[in-house]
Design an enzyme around this catalytic site. Structure first.
Site, short mmCIF file in Angstrom:
data_model
loop_
_atom_site.label_atom_id
_atom_site.label_comp_id
_atom_site.label_asym_id
_atom_site.label_seq_id
_atom_site.Cartn_x
_atom_site.Cartn_y
_atom_site.Cartn_z
N HIS A 173 56.43 49.10 31.94
CA HIS A 173 55.40 48.07 31.94
C HIS A 173 54.10 48.46 31.25
CE1 HIS A 173 58.09 47.29 35.37
NE2 HIS A 173 58.02 46.06 34.92
N GLY A 222 42.34 42.97 39.16
CA GLY A 222 43.57 42.18 39.17
C GLY A 222 43.77 41.46 37.84
N ARG A 270 39.46 40.54 32.93
CA ARG A 270 38.34 41.30 33.51
C ARG A 270 38.37 42.74 33.03
NH1 ARG A 270 34.08 38.52 35.84
NH2 ARG A 270 34.94 36.76 36.90
N ARG A 272 53.30 42.36 28.56
CA ARG A 272 53.17 41.21 29.46
C ARG A 272 51.74 40.69 29.58
NH1 ARG A 272 57.60 40.54 33.58
NH2 ARG A 272 59.27 41.82 32.77
N ARG A 326 40.42 50.22 42.73
CA ARG A 326 40.57 48.77 42.56
C ARG A 326 39.19 48.15 42.53
NH1 ARG A 326 42.00 43.71 43.12
NH2 ARG A 326 41.44 42.51 44.98
N ILE A 327 38.96 47.27 41.55
CA ILE A 327 37.74 46.46 41.51
C ILE A 327 38.20 45.01 41.54
CG2 ILE A 327 36.11 48.09 40.46
CD1 ILE A 327 36.87 47.06 37.71
N GLY A 328 37.82 44.30 42.60
CA GLY A 328 38.35 42.95 42.72
C GLY A 328 37.50 42.10 43.64
N SER A 329 38.05 40.97 44.01
CA SER A 329 37.31 40.06 44.88
C SER A 329 37.99 39.98 46.23
CB SER A 329 37.23 38.67 44.23
OG SER A 329 38.53 38.17 44.03
N GLU A 350 50.04 30.00 55.35
CA GLU A 350 50.54 29.03 56.34
C GLU A 350 50.40 29.56 57.77
OE1 GLU A 350 51.54 26.03 55.51
OE2 GLU A 350 51.55 26.29 53.33
N GLU A 372 41.97 40.36 50.86
CA GLU A 372 42.38 40.37 49.46
C GLU A 372 43.88 40.63 49.46
OE1 GLU A 372 42.62 44.18 47.67
OE2 GLU A 372 43.56 43.91 49.66
N MET A 373 44.46 41.07 48.32
CA MET A 373 45.92 41.11 48.28
C MET A 373 46.51 42.38 47.66
SD MET A 373 46.65 37.10 47.36
CE MET A 373 48.40 37.29 47.61
N GLU A 374 45.72 43.45 47.51
CA GLU A 374 46.24 44.63 46.79
C GLU A 374 45.95 45.99 47.41
OE1 GLU A 374 44.32 42.27 45.22
OE2 GLU A 374 45.88 41.20 44.12
N SER A 398 33.89 36.80 46.98
CA SER A 398 33.87 35.66 46.04
C SER A 398 33.96 34.33 46.77
CB SER A 398 35.04 35.78 45.06
OG SER A 398 36.26 35.74 45.77
N ASP A 399 34.44 34.35 48.00
CA ASP A 399 34.55 33.13 48.80
C ASP A 399 34.49 33.54 50.26
OD1 ASP A 399 37.45 33.90 47.67
OD2 ASP A 399 37.67 33.26 49.74
N ARG A 407 29.59 35.09 38.79
CA ARG A 407 30.71 36.03 38.97
C ARG A 407 30.58 37.25 38.09
NH1 ARG A 407 35.58 31.86 39.97
NH2 ARG A 407 34.67 31.12 41.88
N1 HPA Z 1 42.43 35.31 50.27
C1 HPA Z 1 43.19 36.22 49.67
N2 HPA Z 1 42.76 36.93 48.63
C2 HPA Z 1 41.53 36.69 48.18
C3 HPA Z 1 40.70 35.74 48.74
C4 HPA Z 1 41.17 35.02 49.86
O1 HPA Z 1 40.47 34.16 50.41
N3 HPA Z 1 39.53 35.73 48.05
C5 HPA Z 1 39.65 36.64 47.07
N4 HPA Z 1 40.86 37.23 47.15
#
Ligand code: HPA
Length: 234
Positions: free
Chosen positions: A4, A20, A24, A43, A87-90, A162, A179-181, A203-204, A217
């Site tokens: 990859h 991610g 960026r 990719r 990792r640099i992310g939100s 869900e 977050e997810m990582e 970010s939220d 951002r």
């Molecule tokens: N959920 C999952 N991952 C995220 C979120 C969230 O609200 N905001 C930024 N990454």
């Protein structure tokens, strides 16, 4: 080259920042590195190597979610001998005290599951950050007067969840953001004896439902890149 990543062995620095979003990675490399050179386009998961204050640095996109990050982090560690992965992310804020734009340094990352589950099975391994990186990032954020929080985060498998009750349980247990990582990054660093940290911008917000306006951002992301770079070479 790996499956990859198209880079030659010497093209990737021992220190890698991992946003991610591959665009960026491009923006951060062009904004903060001297002589950035694109070292991966496979990719569309762009990666760049340049120098920061004379130190070689690679900024490589990880994609979204732990399965994607796991592919890139595994190849960076095993084939390119990367030592430090940040990792640099939100993230989504999960506590009232954690505001939009604030930086969260993930001391630990709780999960329902990670790609490492096949190894751990019934064991609840506790993925955690490298302390020296964490302490240096905290110092860098404080010096820059960026509001910063240190604590546990939640690495979810799903963005459209869900099972909102899981978010509620995380909040109840003091988790700062979702977050997810990060959890799988920490698992892989532990397994291979490397240093890892997740530096996140809120970010939220899951309680207030605020979201960072698009024009803000870039500035918030830039603060995070500088905190990560300063911590990597502290
Ligand atoms: N959920 C999952 N991952 C995220 C979120 C969230 O609200 N905001 C930024 N990454």
């Amino acid at each position: 080259m790996t499956i990859h990543i198209g880079a030659q062995k010497g093209d990737i620095a021992p220190t890698v920042l991992m946003p991610g979003d591959p665009y960026r990675a491009k923006w951060a490399a062009e904004t903060f590195l001297d002589n950035p050179k694109c070292i991966n386009e496979v990719r569309g998961m762009l990666g760049f190597t340049g120098t920061w204050q004379g130190h070689p640095v690679t900024i490589q996109g990880s994609g979204m979610g732990m399965p994607s990050l796991s592919i890139y982090a595994n190849e960076l560690i095993s084939e390119y001998d990367v030592q430090t992965l940040i990792r640099i992310g939100s993230c989504g804020g999960m506590q009232d005290k954690v505001g939009i734009r604030d930086v969260v340094l993930a001391m630990t990352a709780s999960t329902l599951s990670t790609p490492s589950r096949g190894i751990f099975k019934e064991l609840n391994f506790a993925p955690c950050a490298d302390y020296a990186l964490l302490a240096a990032a905290h110092q860098a954020a404080t010096d820059k007067q960026v509001p910063v929080h240190v604590g546990g985060i939640y690495s979810s498998d799903v963005f459209y969840d869900e099972r909102p009750d899981l978010n509620e349980q995380m909040m109840r247990h003091g988790i700062l953001g979702v977050e997810m990582e990060a959890a799988e990054l920490y698992n892989l660093a532990a397994r291979h004896g490397r240093r890892a940290l997740a530096v996140l911008t809120v970010s939220d917000h899951l309680i207030t439902h605020e979201a960072l306006p698009a024009e803000d951002r870039e500035k918030s992301f830039g603060d995070m890149v500088e905190i990560a770079l300063t911590a990597a070479f502290a």
